[in-house]
Design a protein around this motif. Sequence first.
Motif, PDB file in Angstrom:
ATOM      1  N   ILE A  28       0.746  -1.167   0.027  1.00  0.00           N
ATOM      2  CA  ILE A  28      -0.138  -0.001   0.011  1.00  0.00           C
ATOM      3  C   ILE A  28       0.870   1.329   0.028  1.00  0.00           C
ATOM      4  O   ILE A  28       0.640   2.157  -0.683  1.00  0.00           O
ATOM      5  CB  ILE A  28      -0.741  -0.147   1.261  1.00  0.00           C
ATOM      6  CG1 ILE A  28      -2.001  -1.065   1.071  1.00  0.00           C
ATOM      7  CG2 ILE A  28      -1.881   1.181   1.411  1.00  0.00           C
ATOM      8  CD1 ILE A  28      -2.832  -1.400   2.124  1.00  0.00           C
ATOM      9  N   ALA A  29       1.713   1.369   0.989  1.00  0.00           N
ATOM     10  CA  ALA A  29       2.705   2.339   0.829  1.00  0.00           C
ATOM     11  C   ALA A  29       3.635   2.633  -0.314  1.00  0.00           C
ATOM     12  O   ALA A  29       3.709   3.704  -0.866  1.00  0.00           O
ATOM     13  CB  ALA A  29       3.820   2.221   2.174  1.00  0.00           C
ATOM     14  N   GLY A  30       4.064   1.373  -0.908  1.00  0.00           N
ATOM     15  CA  GLY A  30       4.817   1.714  -2.333  1.00  0.00           C
ATOM     16  C   GLY A  30       3.929   2.265  -3.526  1.00  0.00           C
ATOM     17  O   GLY A  30       4.121   3.028  -4.052  1.00  0.00           O
ATOM     18  N   ALA A  31       2.503   1.715  -3.430  1.00  0.00           N
ATOM     19  CA  ALA A  31       1.727   2.232  -4.440  1.00  0.00           C
ATOM     20  C   ALA A  31       1.520   3.665  -4.179  1.00  0.00           C
ATOM     21  O   ALA A  31       1.357   4.411  -5.384  1.00  0.00           O
ATOM     22  CB  ALA A  31       0.420   1.352  -4.404  1.00  0.00           C
ATOM     23  N   LEU A  32       1.140   3.979  -2.753  1.00  0.00           N
ATOM     24  CA  LEU A  32       0.846   5.477  -3.033  1.00  0.00           C
ATOM     25  C   LEU A  32       2.027   6.291  -3.414  1.00  0.00           C
ATOM     26  O   LEU A  32       1.861   7.450  -3.812  1.00  0.00           O
ATOM     27  CB  LEU A  32       0.356   5.687  -1.350  1.00  0.00           C
ATOM     28  CG  LEU A  32      -0.894   5.162  -1.052  1.00  0.00           C
ATOM     29  CD1 LEU A  32      -1.174   5.266   0.548  1.00  0.00           C
ATOM     30  CD2 LEU A  32      -2.116   5.894  -1.707  1.00  0.00           C
ATOM     31  N   SER A  33       3.523   5.963  -2.842  1.00  0.00           N
ATOM     32  CA  SER A  33       4.536   6.744  -3.072  1.00  0.00           C
ATOM     33  C   SER A  33       4.583   6.968  -4.712  1.00  0.00           C
ATOM     34  O   SER A  33       5.061   7.693  -5.215  1.00  0.00           O
ATOM     35  CB  SER A  33       5.604   5.997  -2.434  1.00  0.00           C
ATOM     36  OG  SER A  33       6.682   6.870  -2.868  1.00  0.00           O
ATOM     37  N   PHE A  34       4.425   5.736  -5.101  1.00  0.00           N
ATOM     38  CA  PHE A  34       4.577   5.480  -6.625  1.00  0.00           C
ATOM     39  C   PHE A  34       3.612   6.461  -7.573  1.00  0.00           C
ATOM     40  O   PHE A  34       3.986   7.169  -8.428  1.00  0.00           O
ATOM     41  CB  PHE A  34       4.131   4.032  -7.249  1.00  0.00           C
ATOM     42  CG  PHE A  34       4.533   3.854  -8.552  1.00  0.00           C
ATOM     43  CD1 PHE A  34       5.851   3.047  -9.029  1.00  0.00           C
ATOM     44  CD2 PHE A  34       3.739   3.947  -9.563  1.00  0.00           C
ATOM     45  CE1 PHE A  34       6.013   3.264 -10.140  1.00  0.00           C
ATOM     46  CE2 PHE A  34       4.017   3.748 -11.005  1.00  0.00           C
ATOM     47  CZ  PHE A  34       5.391   3.187 -11.295  1.00  0.00           C
ATOM     48  N   ALA A  35       2.301   6.428  -7.007  1.00  0.00           N
ATOM     49  CA  ALA A  35       1.174   7.608  -7.511  1.00  0.00           C
ATOM     50  C   ALA A  35       1.555   8.922  -7.270  1.00  0.00           C
ATOM     51  O   ALA A  35       1.550   9.774  -8.144  1.00  0.00           O
ATOM     52  CB  ALA A  35       0.176   7.253  -7.011  1.00  0.00           C
ATOM     53  N   HIS A  36       2.188   9.159  -6.226  1.00  0.00           N
ATOM     54  CA  HIS A  36       2.664  10.497  -5.900  1.00  0.00           C
ATOM     55  C   HIS A  36       3.998  11.087  -6.534  1.00  0.00           C
ATOM     56  O   HIS A  36       3.793  12.261  -7.107  1.00  0.00           O
ATOM     57  CB  HIS A  36       2.857  10.772  -4.314  1.00  0.00           C
ATOM     58  CG  HIS A  36       1.533  10.488  -3.520  1.00  0.00           C
ATOM     59  ND1 HIS A  36       1.822  10.291  -2.020  1.00  0.00           N
ATOM     60  CD2 HIS A  36       0.586  10.725  -3.738  1.00  0.00           C
ATOM     61  CE1 HIS A  36       0.808  10.219  -1.500  1.00  0.00           C
ATOM     62  NE2 HIS A  36      -0.164  10.433  -2.453  1.00  0.00           N
ATOM     63  N   LEU A  37       4.924  10.046  -6.925  1.00  0.00           N
ATOM     64  CA  LEU A  37       5.889  10.477  -7.721  1.00  0.00           C
ATOM     65  C   LEU A  37       5.546  10.646  -9.288  1.00  0.00           C
ATOM     66  O   LEU A  37       6.011  11.668  -9.863  1.00  0.00           O
ATOM     67  CB  LEU A  37       6.907   9.409  -7.718  1.00  0.00           C
ATOM     68  CG  LEU A  37       7.672   9.248  -6.509  1.00  0.00           C
ATOM     69  CD1 LEU A  37       8.522   8.149  -6.252  1.00  0.00           C
ATOM     70  CD2 LEU A  37       8.679  10.588  -6.461  1.00  0.00           C
ATOM     71  N   HIS A  38       4.573   9.706  -9.523  1.00  0.00           N
ATOM     72  CA  HIS A  38       3.916  10.181 -10.972  1.00  0.00           C
ATOM     73  C   HIS A  38       3.303  11.655 -10.845  1.00  0.00           C
ATOM     74  O   HIS A  38       3.636  12.041 -12.092  1.00  0.00           O
ATOM     75  CB  HIS A  38       2.863   8.913 -11.331  1.00  0.00           C
ATOM     76  CG  HIS A  38       2.334   9.083 -12.568  1.00  0.00           C
ATOM     77  ND1 HIS A  38       0.997   9.798 -12.492  1.00  0.00           N
ATOM     78  CD2 HIS A  38       2.687   8.684 -13.725  1.00  0.00           C
ATOM     79  CE1 HIS A  38       0.557   9.843 -13.814  1.00  0.00           C
ATOM     80  NE2 HIS A  38       1.562   9.225 -14.817  1.00  0.00           N
ATOM     81  N   ASP A  39       2.539  11.737  -9.957  1.00  0.00           N
ATOM     82  CA  ASP A  39       1.744  13.107 -10.421  1.00  0.00           C
ATOM     83  C   ASP A  39       2.642  14.272 -10.217  1.00  0.00           C
ATOM     84  O   ASP A  39       2.650  15.222 -10.998  1.00  0.00           O
ATOM     85  CB  ASP A  39       0.762  13.022  -9.370  1.00  0.00           C
ATOM     86  CG  ASP A  39      -0.303  12.220  -9.133  1.00  0.00           C
ATOM     87  OD1 ASP A  39      -0.384  11.493 -10.417  1.00  0.00           O
ATOM     88  OD2 ASP A  39      -1.046  11.821  -8.183  1.00  0.00           O
TER      89      ASP A  39
END
Length: 223
Positions: free
Chosen positions: A16-27
């Motif tokens: 979950i933490a990796g997915a959220l961090s991944f999305a924030h970096l993409h945005d």
Amino acid sequence: MSRSLRPDAVLVQAVIAGALSFAHLHDLAATAGQTGWKAWAYPISVDLLLVAAWRRLRNSGRSRLAWCWFLIALVASLGANIATAGFLDLANPPALLRLGVAGWPALAFLGGTLLAHAPSTTAAGDRAPAVPAPSPQAPAPGPEPAPAPVPEPAPALAAEDAPALPAADPAPAVVVPPALIAHARKVADDHRARTGHAIDPDALRARLGVPPAMADAIATQLT
């Protein structure tokens, strides 16, 4: 025998933490002008650098290089999470943010190259303890040797059984040359004329300068 997959709370939390961090970096990358596949490559680059630095820390222990790049990747991931939470105006991103996003690929390439080619050292805890070499043991004392037998003294031989010793050779006779005898006779006559007595062997030896044995032999022939 196959193992059944069971849900792990720590693993689920990490996903979950990796997915959220991944999305924030993409945005954040998309906001800074990186569109299409470029925006998706940024979170992959940050996460891979974070994982590579963490693995290097596990293998090398207290490695300053691994700690440096781990903190850089962590700040990049944490900064993206904070920036997308409303602390920055993403409609008008600042120039410093654009500069950081544009320079990240070169920075990530440098970090990955250094981590990949850095010498790997085993952590002190993983080293096998040195086994001391066994000390040589002293040989066990054997039985004491028996004392050597004392030889019995040989019986004394009787006087008649004792071997006869060879008789010593008699001393060779002193040969006096006739000329020396004639000279000795003149000396003896001269001595008798002066003293009125016959010359003794010591005086004859002193006058002639001959050894005592030869002086005795000359005196014997003069008598």
